[in-house]
Design a protein around this motif. Sequence first.
Motif, PDB file in Angstrom:
ATOM      1  N   ILE A  41       0.685  -1.723  -0.045  1.00 52.00           N
ATOM      2  CA  ILE A  41       0.307   0.552   0.070  1.00 52.00           C
ATOM      3  C   ILE A  41       0.848   1.473   0.240  1.00 52.00           C
ATOM      4  O   ILE A  41       1.673   1.177   0.986  1.00 52.00           O
ATOM      5  CB  ILE A  41      -0.485   0.045   1.187  1.00 52.00           C
ATOM      6  N   GLN A  76      -5.715  -0.990  10.128  1.00 49.73           N
ATOM      7  CA  GLN A  76      -5.479  -1.523   9.505  1.00 49.73           C
ATOM      8  C   GLN A  76      -5.997  -2.324   9.298  1.00 49.73           C
ATOM      9  O   GLN A  76      -7.015  -3.115  10.377  1.00 49.73           O
ATOM     10  CB  GLN A  76      -3.990  -2.146   8.872  1.00 49.73           C
ATOM     11  N   SER A  77      -5.425  -3.869  10.399  1.00 53.41           N
ATOM     12  CA  SER A  77      -5.983  -5.390  10.405  1.00 53.41           C
ATOM     13  C   SER A  77      -6.213  -4.931  12.270  1.00 53.41           C
ATOM     14  O   SER A  77      -6.728  -5.688  12.304  1.00 53.41           O
ATOM     15  CB  SER A  77      -4.492  -6.010  10.591  1.00 53.41           C
ATOM     16  N   LYS A  80      -9.406  -5.287  12.750  1.00 54.28           N
ATOM     17  CA  LYS A  80      -9.991  -6.345  12.344  1.00 54.28           C
ATOM     18  C   LYS A  80     -11.090  -7.160  13.402  1.00 54.28           C
ATOM     19  O   LYS A  80     -11.965  -7.720  13.566  1.00 54.28           O
ATOM     20  CB  LYS A  80      -9.550  -7.363  11.600  1.00 54.28           C
ATOM     21  N   PHE A 109      -2.049 -13.738   5.443  1.00 53.58           N
ATOM     22  CA  PHE A 109      -3.430 -13.364   5.513  1.00 53.58           C
ATOM     23  C   PHE A 109      -4.087 -12.197   4.674  1.00 53.58           C
ATOM     24  O   PHE A 109      -5.238 -12.581   4.907  1.00 53.58           O
ATOM     25  CB  PHE A 109      -2.594 -12.026   6.859  1.00 53.58           C
ATOM     26  N   ASN A 126      -7.636 -11.786   5.786  1.00 55.30           N
ATOM     27  CA  ASN A 126      -8.468 -10.342   5.452  1.00 55.30           C
ATOM     28  C   ASN A 126      -9.574 -10.602   4.454  1.00 55.30           C
ATOM     29  O   ASN A 126     -10.875 -10.476   4.915  1.00 55.30           O
ATOM     30  CB  ASN A 126      -7.392  -9.795   3.465  1.00 55.30           C
ATOM     31  N   GLU A 176      -4.803   2.469  -0.942  1.00 59.20           N
ATOM     32  CA  GLU A 176      -5.343   0.905  -0.100  1.00 59.20           C
ATOM     33  C   GLU A 176      -6.780   0.228  -1.618  1.00 59.20           C
ATOM     34  O   GLU A 176      -6.178  -0.992  -1.706  1.00 59.20           O
ATOM     35  CB  GLU A 176      -6.174   1.204   0.789  1.00 59.20           C
ATOM     36  N   ASN A 183      -7.343  -8.234  -2.710  1.00 53.28           N
ATOM     37  CA  ASN A 183      -8.708  -7.906  -1.960  1.00 53.28           C
ATOM     38  C   ASN A 183      -9.921  -8.380  -2.237  1.00 53.28           C
ATOM     39  O   ASN A 183     -11.043  -8.513  -2.526  1.00 53.28           O
ATOM     40  CB  ASN A 183      -8.359  -6.655  -0.664  1.00 53.28           C
ATOM     41  N   TYR A 209     -14.626  -2.399   3.970  1.00 49.27           N
ATOM     42  CA  TYR A 209     -13.696  -2.429   4.953  1.00 49.27           C
ATOM     43  C   TYR A 209     -12.523  -1.742   4.382  1.00 49.27           C
ATOM     44  O   TYR A 209     -11.808  -1.694   5.007  1.00 49.27           O
ATOM     45  CB  TYR A 209     -13.090  -4.637   3.926  1.00 49.27           C
ATOM     46  N   CYS A 213      -9.896  -0.255   7.744  1.00 48.79           N
ATOM     47  CA  CYS A 213      -8.936   0.033   7.609  1.00 48.79           C
ATOM     48  C   CYS A 213      -7.995   1.016   8.259  1.00 48.79           C
ATOM     49  O   CYS A 213      -6.847   1.153   8.326  1.00 48.79           O
ATOM     50  CB  CYS A 213      -8.124  -0.842   6.271  1.00 48.79           C
ATOM     51  N   LYS A 276      -3.246  -8.455  18.269  1.00 50.40           N
ATOM     52  CA  LYS A 276      -3.588  -8.461  16.763  1.00 50.40           C
ATOM     53  C   LYS A 276      -2.844  -7.216  16.149  1.00 50.40           C
ATOM     54  O   LYS A 276      -2.468  -6.368  16.909  1.00 50.40           O
ATOM     55  CB  LYS A 276      -5.476  -7.463  16.892  1.00 50.40           C
ATOM     56  N   GLY A 278      -1.217  -4.972  12.968  1.00 53.25           N
ATOM     57  CA  GLY A 278      -1.729  -4.324  11.881  1.00 53.25           C
ATOM     58  C   GLY A 278      -0.792  -4.423  10.404  1.00 53.25           C
ATOM     59  O   GLY A 278       0.925  -3.867  11.498  1.00 53.25           O
ATOM     60  N   VAL A 279      -0.589  -3.812   9.512  1.00 54.20           N
ATOM     61  CA  VAL A 279       0.105  -4.314   8.618  1.00 54.20           C
ATOM     62  C   VAL A 279       0.980  -2.639   8.470  1.00 54.20           C
ATOM     63  O   VAL A 279       2.323  -1.956   7.954  1.00 54.20           O
ATOM     64  CB  VAL A 279       0.665  -4.018   6.783  1.00 54.20           C
TER      65      VAL A 279
END
Length: 325
Positions: A41, A76-77, A80, A109, A126, A176, A183, A209, A213, A276, A278-279
């Motif tokens: 990204i 980001q994640s 989730k 992921f 994802n 993104e 995705n 989504y 993120c 958790k 995330g990127v």
Amino acid sequence: LIAKAFRQQFVIPDFTSFVKDIEDIYNRCKSNTLGKLADYIPQLARYSPDFWGVSICTVDGQRYSIGDVDEPFTLQSCSKPLTYAIALEKLGPKVVHSYVGQEPSGRIFNELVLDQNKKPHNPMINAGAILTCSLMNALVKPDMTSAEIFDYTMSWFKRLSGGEYIGFNNAVFLSEREAADRNYALGFYMRENKCFPKRTNLKEVMDYYFQVCSMETNCEAMSVIAASLANGGICPTTEEKVFRPECVRDVLSIMHSCGTYDYSGQFAFKVGLPAKSGVSGGMMLVIPNVMGIFAWSPPLDHLGNTVRGLQFCEELVNTFNFHRY
Ligand code: DON
């Protein structure tokens, strides 16, 4: 809080000496310059690799922060588990898990793969998170417009953070969406396999989504969110009951088994706590009934976990007895 302070009833009674050890761990991690920024990204590749912040919030509201803790980054994640929590709170685990599994995928992921029941493996990858977004869209709030669902989601995140910073980064969102071939492929693959509820508008789900993120926050706010999860769904700074404890238990169980990508098994073994990553370089760590911690540093290891954040978690449980087992 003040009464507890007088009675010395805090969950971490000697907070001053505790944070001294945290500072030492922070400094040891700071000198670790391994890892590489996420560049799939483009906007994420623009962060300085030197950013490094850690914030702590205990379940009784004691706070400590060190480093780049006000610097904004996108969820980001780390979003989730939060959207999953809203879906659970509103629909219950039976409905949610009729669409998405509870097993670690054992894959990267964003792997294009479903389990043997043709469901995404879990809500932390994802595919599973896109599926959770479809539940929000088609089942939780079918009558809301995309704009209303965005606001609705943000209001949950804000309540969890006790009103601390939750914003939105439009440049990351656009970047993104532009770089989202995988995705989209996951979305179409799931539609082909009839994974989504009826009435799902895939285009809206994908946008939602990417928007979630791209919501923006900082370490301080995220440590309060982590602490709300540590506190059975009650925000420790406002005392608002945001999620039911059963819902938080389910979220933490999945974070424990699936929260750190393909490192989840080793993380569960070494750290023994729900987390958790995330990127954008975030690592949300929950010590149930004790505290929430958020560590952020953009350089990632080959599995996508923040290098300094991971080192921090591992050193934390070597210093204190926080491992669940
Ligand atoms: O969809 C993506 O690739 C990113 N928006 C989020 C990826 C991420 O942080 C990894 N998650 N499990």
